[in-house]
Design an enzyme around this catalytic site. Structure first.
Site, short mmCIF file in Angstrom:
data_model
loop_
_atom_site.label_atom_id
_atom_site.label_comp_id
_atom_site.label_asym_id
_atom_site.label_seq_id
_atom_site.Cartn_x
_atom_site.Cartn_y
_atom_site.Cartn_z
N HIS A 47 6.81 -4.01 3.22
CA HIS A 47 5.73 -3.33 3.95
C HIS A 47 5.73 -1.82 3.80
O HIS A 47 4.93 -1.15 4.45
CB HIS A 47 5.81 -3.65 5.45
CG HIS A 47 5.61 -5.08 5.78
ND1 HIS A 47 4.38 -5.62 6.10
CD2 HIS A 47 6.47 -6.11 5.82
CE1 HIS A 47 4.52 -6.92 6.34
NE2 HIS A 47 5.78 -7.24 6.18
N LYS A 70 -3.34 4.53 15.83
CA LYS A 70 -2.23 3.96 15.06
C LYS A 70 -0.98 4.75 15.41
O LYS A 70 -1.08 5.77 16.10
CB LYS A 70 -2.49 4.04 13.55
CG LYS A 70 -2.96 5.44 13.08
CD LYS A 70 -3.34 5.46 11.60
CE LYS A 70 -4.72 4.93 11.33
NZ LYS A 70 -4.76 3.84 10.36
N ARG A 71 0.21 4.30 14.96
CA ARG A 71 1.41 5.09 15.17
C ARG A 71 1.18 6.52 14.66
O ARG A 71 0.44 6.72 13.70
CB ARG A 71 2.60 4.46 14.43
CG ARG A 71 3.11 3.18 15.04
CD ARG A 71 4.25 2.59 14.22
NE ARG A 71 3.81 2.18 12.92
CZ ARG A 71 4.33 2.61 11.77
NH1 ARG A 71 5.32 3.49 11.77
NH2 ARG A 71 3.88 2.18 10.62
N LYS A 108 0.15 9.33 7.99
CA LYS A 108 -1.12 8.82 8.48
C LYS A 108 -2.11 9.95 8.76
O LYS A 108 -3.30 9.74 8.95
CB LYS A 108 -0.91 7.97 9.72
CG LYS A 108 -0.11 6.69 9.42
CD LYS A 108 0.18 5.90 10.68
CE LYS A 108 1.06 4.68 10.46
NZ LYS A 108 0.36 3.51 9.89
N THR A 138 -4.05 -2.49 8.77
CA THR A 138 -4.77 -3.68 9.22
C THR A 138 -5.82 -3.27 10.26
O THR A 138 -6.81 -3.96 10.43
CB THR A 138 -3.80 -4.72 9.84
OG1 THR A 138 -2.90 -4.05 10.71
CG2 THR A 138 -3.03 -5.44 8.75
N LYS A 141 -9.95 -4.43 11.08
CA LYS A 141 -10.51 -4.76 12.39
C LYS A 141 -11.77 -3.93 12.67
O LYS A 141 -12.78 -4.44 13.14
CB LYS A 141 -9.46 -4.52 13.50
CG LYS A 141 -8.24 -5.42 13.36
CD LYS A 141 -7.04 -4.96 14.18
CE LYS A 141 -5.76 -5.68 13.71
NZ LYS A 141 -4.52 -5.06 14.21
C1 26W Z 1 13.81 0.40 8.86
C2 26W Z 1 13.12 0.66 10.09
C3 26W Z 1 11.65 0.45 10.10
C4 26W Z 1 11.10 -0.37 11.06
C5 26W Z 1 9.73 -0.54 11.13
C6 26W Z 1 10.84 1.08 9.20
C7 26W Z 1 9.48 0.93 9.25
C8 26W Z 1 8.93 0.11 10.22
C9 26W Z 1 7.44 0.00 10.29
C10 26W Z 1 6.95 0.34 11.62
C11 26W Z 1 6.88 -1.05 9.46
C12 26W Z 1 5.38 -1.25 9.56
O1 26W Z 1 4.81 -1.52 10.59
N1 26W Z 1 4.72 -1.19 8.41
C13 26W Z 1 3.29 -1.45 8.33
O2 26W Z 1 3.10 -2.82 8.02
C14 26W Z 1 1.73 -3.18 8.05
C15 26W Z 1 1.64 -4.67 7.84
O3 26W Z 1 1.89 -4.99 6.52
C16 26W Z 1 0.94 -2.40 7.04
O4 26W Z 1 -0.40 -2.73 7.18
C17 26W Z 1 1.14 -0.90 7.23
O5 26W Z 1 0.52 -0.19 6.18
C18 26W Z 1 2.64 -0.58 7.29
O6 26W Z 1 2.84 0.79 7.63
#
Ligand code: 26W
Length: 825
Positions: free
Chosen positions: A365, A556-557, A562, A664, A668
């Protein structure tokens, strides 16, 4: 909520159904909650309603589980450290087709269903997109007949609650279980021992090792059924809770050591205590690794045991089980499955390896280097000695194989090794997941291509064909039918009642793109949605916004890639422009932001602060008062998104190209008819391909250009000098024009940009500004605007999670889906 999409296409609710529900609710209230209707509080009604609805879900669940067991069908196990579910009652009722009956039953009991639905706490067991994707997929698997279990952690505390105090983010612990969770079933009987630390001894059998952990905790299962569309099937969300083997040391207690008496308990239970708000840097903490192993081991023990019970053998595991790793967080599954097969079931290494890699697949991801997990070898050796040994074993065989087959040419083994030797010996979890999987997928076409070209290029060269793409999807049940019942009703009129069963039929809308009467009705629905949002904005921020203004939304976060910063800097430029030409007919706009910053991510927090500070200045300026408003809505979560998205005119998807794996939210918004302003990044590209270049507003550098600029950066002073308005905006922020009581508050933020424009905020500024002015002129022509909006809705059915699950099922898991529910677009 009186009637929703799901009910509209069903026979009218019979009085009998309503009577039956009333009786069920009252029975739950009386005998499960011990309350009398005359003294019941709103929360009691909510719980009684959930328990009544849950019974209906359980009927489906049992039938569904029994069928898949009896037919011996292959099952999907979706391992994810995050499930961002949100509320469940409205969704379950919609899928069961019980919304109307339940609303009527509650009404006759003197209760407003819509009101009690809003007091259900959000299950926020996730940070963002990855967790929400897992929740959408569980529901989509239930809707398309894929037998599945989601495995994760039952965190006592989900993602923190965000308060905004003096413009700054304050994190408050989240407490979703404080009224207990009426959806779940505790399964004491399904508990497993999870070991940590300890020592290894070789047994008589070659290759077999005996691991004696130093510490053992229990994983206890909690099951929640997730019902699919029309209540045909249900999947299971099985979350693990950590419990101590010895919750109380009576010896210690009797000697007066009250704290010591519960020390083991506290240490064990810490594992499922809290979700890491982990989106900036890996937490890098032992507890995080303990969480990852804890839930991975419990899940694998559980699924291996279930399989063995059913089939009495393990050589057919890959025929009956597909394990999907949602990012690398569960990638210890590769080593744990090997351990179970070799150490516990006595299989030879080679056979175990064949089974493991035929069973597991992995979704990546993110390509951001700081988010790619690695764990120090020393930590792994201390915490998981047997797994470290297995990983070394996998690595040695893998590297040997590569060495042999390549003849030692052209392969730099240090790039493919599971161990990174350059940064103090660390295990590369993405490499482990890649090598241990039969298929590895990215989440948008661009992201999958970049996986092949960048992070996984050396592994891709060795395993060509292992990487594939499955573009993300969203469940239309929650994000269109549930969140936007007004629009859904209209769409059903135009596309047919069975739209809710065949989202692909949404394309029929395309024949009505130019229908002015339709435009008017769409505008009226949007306006209703905006009024609802405006009310929340006033309640939560005190700001009054005009529902006839353009609602421009970025939710979003909060993250530098972003680029909320780009948005707010451009907002300042617009504010300046309006003030210098106050008599021009500016399109009235409301800039809406929401999102959480990871607690340790200072820059993201500064960006939140800046947005709030800009809001104070702009919203109090008489000259711009009815032309521009800036709002930061606190505590963004799934439920907030459900209200905000249907009210949006413009969807901000403005990440630095190449950095947002998919997105995503973008899907939406587009499905609900908002116009995207975005970069050529992630799934934006695929949205653009579907809706057509005229119906999306694209700006900015491409991923290739970003890559080139990173290697050969243009001096930021040059970029600023060549960009109209930018110097003025940066100066104003840096000098405290928006933070008069602390003038240097944003000095660091601006200095950072001037020093290094890693995220191309300065580089993309002018292109973004012009794109925003294009939005202005499109908005001025409302006929054109609604043609674009209709086109977006008509062509975004493809982004249904059912389509995505269909692709996983066919190309990765090799399981059938029920043919009549798979949605196209
Ligand atoms: C290693 C720690 C860690 C934990 C969570 C690193 C990164 C994360 C994120 C919060 C991962 C995340 O949410 N990624 C998102 O995944 C979505 C689903 O595939 C994508 O649509 C987003 O682009 C992506 O940022």
């Amino acid at each position: 909520m009186t009637e929703t999409a799901s009910d509209a296409s069903r026979p009218a609710d019979t009085a009998g159904r309503v009577e039956a529900l009333k009786a069920e609710i009252l029975r739950k209230l009386t005998y499960s909650l011990g309350k009398n209707a005359s003294v019941a509080q709103p929360h009691d009604w909510l719980t009684a309603g959930i328990l009544a609805a849950r019974d209906h879900v359980v009927d489906v669940w049992h039938r569904s589980t029994r069928e898949s067991y009896e037919t011996g069908r292959k099952r999907v196990y979706y391992l994810s450290l995050e499930f961002l579910i949100g509320r469940s009652l409205a969704d379950a009722l919609n899928n069961l087709g019980l919304t109307g009956a339940m609303a009527q039953a509650m009404r006759e009991l003197g209760v407003d269903l819509a009101a009690i639905e809003t007091i259900e706490p959000d299950a926020a067991l996730g940070n963002g997109g990855l967790g929400r994707l897992a929740a959408c997929y569980l529901e989509a698997m239930a809707s398309t007949g894929v037998p599945a279990l989601g495995y994760g952690i039952r965190y006592d505390h989900g993602l923190f609650k965000q308060r905004i105090d003096g413009g700054k983010q304050i994190e408050v612990p989240e407490d979703w279980l404080s009224f207990r969770n009426p959806w779940e079933f505790e399964r004491r009987e399904a508990s497993y021992k999870i070991g940590f630390g300890g020592s290894l001894t070789a047994t008589q059998k070659p290759g077999e090792v005996f691991w004696e952990p130093e510490e053992t905790v229990f994983a206890v299962a909690y099951d929640t059924p997730v019902v699919g569309w029309r209540g045909r099937d249900a999947t299971t969300l099985r979350l693990w809770r950590a419990r101590a083997m010895h919750p109380l040391s009576l010896d210690a207690f009797n000697q007066g050591d009250i704290v010591g008496a519960v020390a083991e308990r506290n240490r064990a239970e810490a594992i499922s205590k809290v979700l890491y708000p982990n989106d900036s840097t890996p937490a890098g903490q032992e507890l995080r690794l303990r969480q990852e192993f804890f839930f991975t081991s419990a899940s694998l023990q559980d699924l291996v045991r279930r399989h063995y019970r059913q089939f009495g053998r393990l050589d057919n595991l890959a025929d009956k089980v597909a394990i999907q790793l949602n990012d690398t967080h569960p990638s210890l599954a590769v080593a744990e499955l090997m351990r179970l097969l070799v150490d516990e079931h006595g299989l030879p290494w080679e056979e175990a390896w064949t089974i493991t890699s035929a069973t597991i697949s992995y979704t990546n991801h993110t390509l951001l280097p700081e988010a790619l997990e690695t764990w120090p070898v020393a930590l792994m050796e201390r915490l998981l000695p047997r797994h470290m040994q297995i990983i070394f074993g996998i690595n040695a065989r893998f590297l040997e194989e590569v060495r042999r087959s390549s003849g030692g040419e052209n392969v730099d083994l240090s790039t493919i090794s599971l161990i990174d030797e350059h940064h103090g010996r660390r295990v590369r979890m993405a490499h482990l997941a890649f090598v241990g999987s039969h298929t590895v997928n990215g989440v948008s076409a661009l992201h999958s291509k970049l996986m092949e070209q960048t992070v996984f290029a050396p592994l891709h060269a060795i395993f060509p064909g292992r990487i594939t793409n499955v573009t993300n999807g969203i469940t239309p049940r929650r994000w269109l039918f549930g969140a936007n019942p007004g629009l859904t009703k209209l769409l059903q009129e135009v596309c047919g009642d069975d739209l809710t069963d065949r989202i692909g039929n949404i394309r029929r809308l395309a024949a009505h793109t130019g229908d002015a009467a339709l435009h008017q009705r769409l505008a009226a629905i949007r306006r209703e949605n905006k009024l609802k949002l405006a009310k929340i904005i006033r309640q939560d921020t005190g700001v009054t916004v005009d529902p006839d203004a353009l609602f421009d939304v970025q939710i979003k976060r909060i993250h530098e890639y972003k680029r909320q910063l780009l948005n707010i800097l451009e907002t300042i430029a617009l504010y300046d422009a309006i003030r210098s030409e106050p008599y021009r007919d500016w399109a009235p706009r409301v800039k809406i932001f929401a999102g959480k910053a990871a607690s340790n991510y200072g820059t993201a927090k500064a960006i939140i602060n800046l947005i709030n500070d800009v809001a104070v200045v702009v919203n109090n300026d008489i000259t711009t008062r009815d032309r521009l408003k800036v709002v930061f809505l606190p505590n963004y979560n799934v439920s907030a998104a459900e209200v905000i998205i249907p009210a949006a005119d413009v969807s901000e998807q403005i990440s630095t190209a190449g950095m947002e794996a998919s997105g995503t939210g973008n899907m939406k918004f587009a499905l609900n008819g908002a116009i995207t302003i975005g970069t050529l990044d992630g799934a934006n590209i695929e949205i653009g391909e579907r809706v057509g270049a005229d119906n999306i507003v694209i700006f900015g550098m491409t991923a290739e250009e970003v890559e080139a600029a990173k290697h050969n950066p243009r001096p930021t002073s040059e970029v600023i000098a060549a960009t109209p308005h930018l110097e003025g905006v940066l100066d104003a922020v840096a000098s405290g024009a928006y933070s008069p009581r602390e003038r240097d508050r944003y000095l660091g933020l601006v200095e950072g940009l001037r020093a290094n424009d890693w995220f191309m905020v300065l580089n993309d500024f002018e292109s973004y500004r012009q794109a925003q002015r294009r939005i202005d002129s499109l908005w001025a022509d409302q006929g054109k605007w609604w043609r674009m909006s209709v086109t977006n809705t008509a062509h975004c059915g493809w982004f249904s999670a059912d389509r995505a699950i269909g692709e996983y099922a066919e190309r990765i898991w090799h399981v059938p889906t029920s043919p009549d529910t798979t949605a196209g677009g």
